[in-house]
Design a protein around this motif. Sequence first.
Motif, PDB file in Angstrom:
ATOM      1  N   THR A 143     -23.138 -23.278 146.751  1.00 18.50           N
ATOM      2  CA  THR A 143     -21.878 -23.396 146.009  1.00 18.50           C
ATOM      3  C   THR A 143     -21.703 -22.194 145.088  1.00 18.50           C
ATOM      4  O   THR A 143     -20.612 -21.616 144.998  1.00 18.50           O
ATOM      5  N   GLY A 144     -22.783 -21.798 144.413  1.00 16.81           N
ATOM      6  CA  GLY A 144     -22.733 -20.618 143.552  1.00 16.81           C
ATOM      7  C   GLY A 144     -22.412 -19.361 144.336  1.00 16.81           C
ATOM      8  O   GLY A 144     -21.603 -18.530 143.906  1.00 16.81           O
ATOM      9  N   ARG A 145     -23.040 -19.200 145.500  1.00 20.10           N
ATOM     10  CA  ARG A 145     -22.762 -18.033 146.350  1.00 20.10           C
ATOM     11  C   ARG A 145     -21.303 -18.007 146.771  1.00 20.10           C
ATOM     12  O   ARG A 145     -20.658 -16.953 146.767  1.00 20.10           O
ATOM     13  N   PHE A 204     -22.254 -12.272 139.785  1.00 18.14           N
ATOM     14  CA  PHE A 204     -22.885 -13.257 138.898  1.00 18.14           C
ATOM     15  C   PHE A 204     -21.835 -14.234 138.390  1.00 18.14           C
ATOM     16  O   PHE A 204     -20.687 -13.873 138.144  1.00 18.14           O
ATOM     17  N   ILE A 205     -22.244 -15.503 138.239  1.00 14.36           N
ATOM     18  CA  ILE A 205     -21.361 -16.532 137.691  1.00 14.36           C
ATOM     19  C   ILE A 205     -22.216 -17.461 136.838  1.00 14.36           C
ATOM     20  O   ILE A 205     -23.365 -17.754 137.193  1.00 14.36           O
ATOM     21  N   PRO A 206     -21.717 -17.928 135.681  1.00 16.02           N
ATOM     22  CA  PRO A 206     -22.530 -18.796 134.815  1.00 16.02           C
ATOM     23  C   PRO A 206     -22.978 -20.070 135.530  1.00 16.02           C
ATOM     24  O   PRO A 206     -22.203 -20.709 136.245  1.00 16.02           O
ATOM     25  N   TYR A 207     -24.230 -20.436 135.313  1.00 14.38           N
ATOM     26  CA  TYR A 207     -24.822 -21.586 136.000  1.00 14.38           C
ATOM     27  C   TYR A 207     -24.086 -22.879 135.664  1.00 14.38           C
ATOM     28  O   TYR A 207     -23.852 -23.721 136.541  1.00 14.38           O
ATOM     29  N   VAL A 239     -20.921 -23.224 137.693  1.00 12.12           N
ATOM     30  CA  VAL A 239     -21.232 -23.593 139.077  1.00 12.12           C
ATOM     31  C   VAL A 239     -21.575 -25.077 139.159  1.00 12.12           C
ATOM     32  O   VAL A 239     -21.110 -25.795 140.059  1.00 12.12           O
ATOM     33  N   THR A 240     -22.374 -25.546 138.214  1.00 11.99           N
ATOM     34  CA  THR A 240     -22.775 -26.953 138.205  1.00 11.99           C
ATOM     35  C   THR A 240     -21.566 -27.872 138.061  1.00 11.99           C
ATOM     36  O   THR A 240     -21.470 -28.911 138.730  1.00 11.99           O
ATOM     37  N   SER A 241     -20.623 -27.486 137.189  1.00 10.25           N
ATOM     38  CA  SER A 241     -19.415 -28.297 137.000  1.00 10.25           C
ATOM     39  C   SER A 241     -18.616 -28.398 138.296  1.00 10.25           C
ATOM     40  O   SER A 241     -18.187 -29.486 138.698  1.00 10.25           O
ATOM     41  N   ILE A 242     -18.419 -27.261 138.950  1.00 12.18           N
ATOM     42  CA  ILE A 242     -17.663 -27.252 140.206  1.00 12.18           C
ATOM     43  C   ILE A 242     -18.398 -28.055 141.274  1.00 12.18           C
ATOM     44  O   ILE A 242     -17.797 -28.833 142.025  1.00 12.18           O
ATOM     45  N   THR A 280     -16.344 -24.085 129.486  1.00  6.50           N
ATOM     46  CA  THR A 280     -17.294 -24.401 130.553  1.00  6.50           C
ATOM     47  C   THR A 280     -17.820 -25.829 130.461  1.00  6.50           C
ATOM     48  O   THR A 280     -18.646 -26.236 131.258  1.00  6.50           O
ATOM     49  N   ASP A 281     -17.349 -26.582 129.492  1.00  6.40           N
ATOM     50  CA  ASP A 281     -17.729 -27.989 129.399  1.00  6.40           C
ATOM     51  C   ASP A 281     -17.038 -28.752 130.528  1.00  6.40           C
ATOM     52  O   ASP A 281     -15.826 -28.779 130.631  1.00  6.40           O
ATOM     53  N   ARG A 282     -17.816 -29.384 131.385  1.00  3.18           N
ATOM     54  CA  ARG A 282     -17.256 -30.052 132.558  1.00  3.18           C
ATOM     55  C   ARG A 282     -16.191 -31.076 132.176  1.00  3.18           C
ATOM     56  O   ARG A 282     -15.169 -31.216 132.840  1.00  3.18           O
TER      57      ARG A 282
END
Length: 653
Positions: free
Chosen positions: A485-487, A497-500, A503-506, A543-545
């Motif tokens: 998903t991050g890739r 680069f993208i903040p972890y 990525v986790t939220s998405i 960035t807060d989900r």
Amino acid sequence: MRIINNRYIIDKMIRKDQVEETYTIKDSWSKDAIYHMRMLDSNKDKETIEYYLEEFIQIAQIKHKNLLSSNDFGIVETINLKKTDNTKYYVVSEYTDWTLLKIQDVTKDLKHRLHLLLDIISLIDYLHFRGITYRVLCPSHIFYSKEKGIKLMNLSVSLTKPITSFNDGFDENFLAPEVLMNNSDFELNSDKYSIGMIIKYLLHDCPLSDSGDHYTYIEDLNLSSTQKEFFDDIINDLTKSMPANRKLSLREIINDIIRVFNLNYSYDLVRERDTLFFNTPIVGLNREINEILATDWKIGKDINYYKGIVIRGGSGLGKTKLLQEASFRLRMRCRTVYNINCSKVFNKQNITKFFNKITEKTPDNVIAKYKDDLSSLIALMTDDYDNYQLNDRLRFFNRISNFFNEISKDNKFYIIIEDFEKTNSIFIQFFDFLIRNIDKNQIFFLLSYNEISRKSDEVSETIYNLAKNLYITFIDLKPLSLDDTGRYIKDVLGIPFIPYNFVTSIYNESKGIPGYISLIIKDLYDREQLYVGENGLWEIRNTDRLKLNIPSNINDALLNQLKRYEDSYLEVIKYLSIFNIKTIKEVILDMVDFDEKKLDAILKDLVKERFLEESIGDLGYYYSLTSEELKRYLYLNMPEDMKLEFHAKAADI
């Protein structure tokens, strides 16, 4: 005159020898423009071809005013409509007749030279933003025009040209030590070294013999002692032997040059970088692609057991993407591939076009033998097939099976069937008969299938029985992992680069479904939650989900995107939702209440935003909704009186 793949027209030969084969060409799909074509040999250029198979889709998306673009990569299938005997590939890129950069050709005007330098640094800074190192930044890769400035060699050459191909030591002076050592672990700092040497080349009296911490500048440029010291510091930092010690920021160098020399040099980082890239390389599907390619190898050895692979998965998991990649990879292996889409194909024109593609390469005597049978089969599939007796159907099926077996004796081929769950009953029967009666390892089927969206139980029963009798096997698609998903998000944003936590939220919201990930990113972008800031970097407002306000499902994401359009855009989309096939532009024009100029602008925007898919057919440009989910949602929620009105309009055309 030679025509490549019935598209590219050879204009002039540039070079043809043991080193390379290059031409200027014209593209019959565009007006008047001249392009550059480089031929690749399947043996001599094997590594380059393998690199393009994986990376060209990324290279082609990188556009900048100071970079020659890379446009197309493919295999030479025909020359003057005749199939080729030798396996050759081609790369098409932007062409320029500007000369290579030679310092004696550049006017001794300080501001002119500084503008050239700023253009080069700005381009390299953009490439760093995209995660790319321009490893061979040297005069032989820089094209110069006194009136228009500079353009760098396209990435399809600069990223693949061997360092050993430089035939003299001049260009090597501009390359970093780690590049000259052919170290594959290049850093973004590697081309900073080259920028330092380019500064010397443009400003110094003896650029390649200067050494030490202070340099001799061209007297006619009239640099002050402060300005000389300014460039001394930059050069000394950028040309340090260790990449990690080249610490200066390219963006700071640009701003400092503008400030120190009071230059009128403007740039807009937001406009340059504010783009989403949805035409990405495959992510998370390498195992599946390798399985298909392994099957192709078995077919070539005549040891493959099955006659088809069914790609199973729900909506948005990447079935279409996988089939497109498989089609591309197989064609690059000189395989013949035919495509049919069951959600759009069943009108007489489209299914005739499918069979016409197959018969294009068929000998005349074979076509004459089966011509009547093909015509009858097309009528059977597109008319009221209940009018045909079972024996008539089976007779047609048997004759067409014989036709396929005959044409595949000397030319094995693939048939890709997309959205098999949406086909009609007669095509299911035809496919079932065909796959049972064709010769093994001559014709192979690749199907995409979504069990949930099936139109009837007949299609699922057919799939089940074919699998039970070992005619087909399955590849089951799964959602992306967190890493993939991050890739994928990095590819869409075009950054390394993208903040972890983003990525986790998405990932948590999308469950790793690629189609939903795309819609979420597009929705965040449209609502300016995700944007390029004044500093030229992607930024996230929160960035807060829990505060991202991510759409709860695919339909919400699509509708959020539509809200920013005026009513005329939505009108076009609603009209297209009533059609089960691709629709020609003239039909849309007859249905809407505005002129062709406005319609063209709307269609262009909707294609750009990926709401519509555009293709070229016998009657011109065709359009259809890219998302089946959007099409289904709009149609099901359309008032009945509106449906009747739209269908009545369509019937009158």
